[in-house]
Write a protein that holds these residues in place. Sequence first.
Motif, PDB file in Angstrom:
ATOM      1  N   TRP A 227       1.035  -1.336   0.016  1.00 48.48           N
ATOM      2  CA  TRP A 227       0.022  -0.102   0.085  1.00 48.48           C
ATOM      3  C   TRP A 227       0.860   1.129   0.109  1.00 48.48           C
ATOM      4  CZ3 TRP A 227      -0.892   3.100   4.514  1.00 48.48           C
ATOM      5  CH2 TRP A 227      -1.486   4.420   4.319  1.00 48.48           C
ATOM      6  N   PHE A 228       1.938   1.152   0.483  1.00 47.55           N
ATOM      7  CA  PHE A 228       2.847   2.485   0.768  1.00 47.55           C
ATOM      8  C   PHE A 228       3.264   2.835  -0.649  1.00 47.55           C
ATOM      9  CE2 PHE A 228       4.339   0.848   5.078  1.00 47.55           C
ATOM     10  CZ  PHE A 228       3.231   1.320   5.674  1.00 47.55           C
ATOM     11  N   ILE A 229       3.439   2.037  -1.669  1.00 43.94           N
ATOM     12  CA  ILE A 229       3.894   2.282  -2.971  1.00 43.94           C
ATOM     13  C   ILE A 229       2.760   2.731  -4.037  1.00 43.94           C
ATOM     14  CG2 ILE A 229       6.080   1.009  -2.788  1.00 43.94           C
ATOM     15  CD1 ILE A 229       4.613  -1.138  -4.576  1.00 43.94           C
ATOM     16  N   THR A 230       1.537   2.820  -3.327  1.00 45.88           N
ATOM     17  CA  THR A 230       0.482   3.193  -4.214  1.00 45.88           C
ATOM     18  C   THR A 230      -0.225   4.526  -3.997  1.00 45.88           C
ATOM     19  OG1 THR A 230      -0.981   2.275  -2.632  1.00 45.88           O
ATOM     20  CG2 THR A 230      -0.343   0.948  -4.534  1.00 45.88           C
ATOM     21  N   LEU A 273      11.798  -6.992   9.212  1.00 41.47           N
ATOM     22  CA  LEU A 273      10.983  -5.725   9.047  1.00 41.47           C
ATOM     23  C   LEU A 273      12.011  -4.918   7.829  1.00 41.47           C
ATOM     24  CD1 LEU A 273      10.103  -4.634  12.645  1.00 41.47           C
ATOM     25  CD2 LEU A 273       8.689  -5.840  10.848  1.00 41.47           C
ATOM     26  N   LEU A 274      13.049  -5.127   7.900  1.00 40.23           N
ATOM     27  CA  LEU A 274      13.931  -4.216   6.823  1.00 40.23           C
ATOM     28  C   LEU A 274      13.593  -4.957   5.567  1.00 40.23           C
ATOM     29  CD1 LEU A 274      17.079  -3.742   9.099  1.00 40.23           C
ATOM     30  CD2 LEU A 274      15.397  -2.255   8.495  1.00 40.23           C
ATOM     31  N   GLN A 275      13.719  -6.170   5.353  1.00 42.19           N
ATOM     32  CA  GLN A 275      13.734  -6.947   4.015  1.00 42.19           C
ATOM     33  C   GLN A 275      12.445  -6.655   3.286  1.00 42.19           C
ATOM     34  OE1 GLN A 275      14.372 -11.119   4.203  1.00 42.19           O
ATOM     35  NE2 GLN A 275      14.169 -11.465   2.108  1.00 42.19           N
ATOM     36  N   VAL A 276      11.335  -6.746   4.013  1.00 44.31           N
ATOM     37  CA  VAL A 276      10.061  -6.765   3.364  1.00 44.31           C
ATOM     38  C   VAL A 276       9.866  -5.311   2.438  1.00 44.31           C
ATOM     39  CG1 VAL A 276       7.471  -6.709   3.611  1.00 44.31           C
ATOM     40  CG2 VAL A 276       9.023  -8.158   4.690  1.00 44.31           C
ATOM     41  N   PRO A 277      10.186  -4.167   3.110  1.00 48.81           N
ATOM     42  CA  PRO A 277       9.950  -3.044   2.039  1.00 48.81           C
ATOM     43  C   PRO A 277      11.163  -3.003   1.015  1.00 48.81           C
ATOM     44  CG  PRO A 277      10.067  -2.576   4.375  1.00 48.81           C
ATOM     45  CD  PRO A 277      10.435  -3.982   4.415  1.00 48.81           C
ATOM     46  N   VAL A 278      12.095  -3.444   1.156  1.00 49.40           N
ATOM     47  CA  VAL A 278      13.136  -3.325   0.099  1.00 49.40           C
ATOM     48  C   VAL A 278      12.801  -4.628  -0.954  1.00 49.40           C
ATOM     49  CG1 VAL A 278      15.615  -3.974  -0.439  1.00 49.40           C
ATOM     50  CG2 VAL A 278      15.111  -2.839   1.646  1.00 49.40           C
ATOM     51  N   HIS A 279      12.163  -5.654  -0.533  1.00 48.08           N
ATOM     52  CA  HIS A 279      11.895  -6.629  -1.458  1.00 48.08           C
ATOM     53  C   HIS A 279      10.624  -6.195  -2.276  1.00 48.08           C
ATOM     54  CE1 HIS A 279       9.144  -9.893  -2.753  1.00 48.08           C
ATOM     55  NE2 HIS A 279      10.105 -10.676  -3.043  1.00 48.08           N
ATOM     56  N   THR A 280       9.692  -5.356  -1.627  1.00 50.76           N
ATOM     57  CA  THR A 280       8.691  -4.891  -2.318  1.00 50.76           C
ATOM     58  C   THR A 280       8.907  -3.893  -3.632  1.00 50.76           C
ATOM     59  OG1 THR A 280       7.063  -5.386  -0.527  1.00 50.76           O
ATOM     60  CG2 THR A 280       6.304  -3.661  -1.985  1.00 50.76           C
ATOM     61  N   ALA A 281       9.931  -3.038  -2.925  1.00 48.17           N
ATOM     62  CA  ALA A 281      10.713  -2.125  -4.105  1.00 48.17           C
ATOM     63  C   ALA A 281      11.124  -2.666  -5.072  1.00 48.17           C
ATOM     64  CB  ALA A 281      11.550  -1.056  -3.378  1.00 48.17           C
ATOM     65  N   THR A 282      12.316  -3.827  -4.941  1.00 44.74           N
ATOM     66  CA  THR A 282      12.722  -4.639  -5.942  1.00 44.74           C
ATOM     67  C   THR A 282      11.555  -5.064  -6.835  1.00 44.74           C
ATOM     68  OG1 THR A 282      14.462  -4.870  -4.292  1.00 44.74           O
ATOM     69  CG2 THR A 282      14.463  -6.276  -6.505  1.00 44.74           C
TER      70      THR A 282
END
Length: 619
Positions: A227-230, A273-282
């Motif tokens: 949801w953060f990237i929308t 907690l650090l990996q999930v946002p980076v994975h979503t962005a990747t």
Amino acid sequence: MVVKCLKASSPPPPPKTREKPLLPGVHLRGLSVTITHTHRHPAAGLPHPERETGFPRTPPACHKSPTDLAKASPTQSFRGRGEFDIPRQEERPQREAEGARDDAEAQTFHQPPQGNVEKPLWYLTTTTAAILLIQGLFIILFTAFVRYDELADASHPGNNHHYILGGNLSKHNPGGLLHHQLLNMEIVVLAGVGLRMAFLREYSYSSVGVSLLLTAMTLQWAILCRWFITDKEFMYISIYSLLEGCVVSVSVGVTHGALLGVASPLQLVLLTLLQVPVHTATHHLVNNIIQAVDRGGSLSVHMFGAVFGVSACRALGGRRSATTTRLSASKTSQVAAFIGTMVMVVYLPEVWSWRSSGDDQHRAQINTLLATLAAAIVALPASSIAHTRRKFSMSDIQCGVMGGSVAVAAVADMMLEAYGALLLGAITSAICVLTRRRLAPMLQTRLGVADTAGVGVSHGLAGAMGGLAGVVMAASASDKGSYGVSVYEIFPPMAPKESTPELAEVVSYYVVPAGKGRSSGSQAAHQLAAILAVLVISVVSGVLAGLLLRLPLLENLTQDDLYSDHRFWQIPARQSSPCRAHTQVGPHTHSHPHDPAHATTHHKHQQIQSLAHNNNTGP
């Protein structure tokens, strides 16, 4: 003639001598072992006459191996305290001093370890407090920003009218269509990933339990991160959101395998907690910006998770010294890991098959199974070739089969042909097994990387090979070859641009959205760029995350805590004690699970019985 037969005089029988004991104070009687030792008189401090008894009354201060027992001189006697003393008159004061010291050690022996002291109900450890705090934040965020999608909202008009009056058909609801895919993905992330990591003898609780914790946390966090990237005001949750969250959970499970046994639960929670946002962005970069085709997630899921985990492990400190027993695996743990691997291999196509339909999904099922079968067959001879004694290794077979399944995921819905699927699975399996056996140990020694579960090979290297296969398939794709105009469905960026005569011609008989108008060579270059982007992002973000995990507040593991469950888990007494509290002497079985003195003494009896058996039966 009379023949007189004279009976030859037989030699006199040897004198009966007392059977020499196997060890000083140890006598074999039938199938039982009796230990003779001396007891001190509680008042005078003098030893009683030697008597036969089953077990000493006090716990030993140390252990003697059977070799040490055999080296003892015949003049020494076993006292039952794990020591040998010489019963001579001039050394009686020294023995009395030793007895007092042993009594003090026995009192210390009975004291519980510091970590086992009972805590009050209100006491919370750092890990427990952090987990509760994070779940509380998730509940607050879901309350404020997450709503049901219109297909799951009971108040939506489409769900309040009959389909004749414009309502939605229940058979078209994705909840019913994708129900089995969601269940299969839950099996992968909850059972397959956890069991596959449970191969260490003394780290099985953490492998399965922490995997459950990370999966549950990843699913919630991934929904919020998407949801953060929308640019939407609310996150509208549906079954597609849960499926995407399960995809991220697979990547987190791969990362967990790289840090197995070298990171605490709190460190793994922070890493998630650090990996999930980076994975979503990747994932957004690869699929929406570069627009590379990675349907099965070989790049954005498997390769990213493996490289991220290995980089974080290296930055955290790599493999530190640990006992061989902790790093070893038993038959039971290896079988459990093998079952987990097979669960992942069987259900892994469900992670991405819901994204395809029609002939693409049909073709993907064929290619995936053929590649997996070839990988399974080649894994056994490759393991035998890589082994110095030409034997099969259970770990090698798991690595080869998993590698073949991961590699084919990137190109499963493409026109790979049957022979191409077999070749890809066989080649990937052989390379993964040989690399794991020959090249990986050398790299781990020089780079100082732990990678306990070997995910750098079975997921990282295999994912990269799947990405390279995607480059080859994109370079050979065209609307004039084996694909026809359906190439624009498999490679959407290759579709003609909007408002062009080419698009109008294609749309006249096949419905496709407008694309970028890329050629096959341009699409292949973008596929290669996606591989390099995932590699760079995963290495940089993994190193930064690993450096952050060094903070002292995150319960860093000591040398005694590596690859062990004892610090964070309640272990059964039979496994947690240094000596098993259950052994058999002769035909009887004695159990003293609550008495450490009897437990250690039984261990000594078991050692003596084993030595006696070896001396009687020979090698």
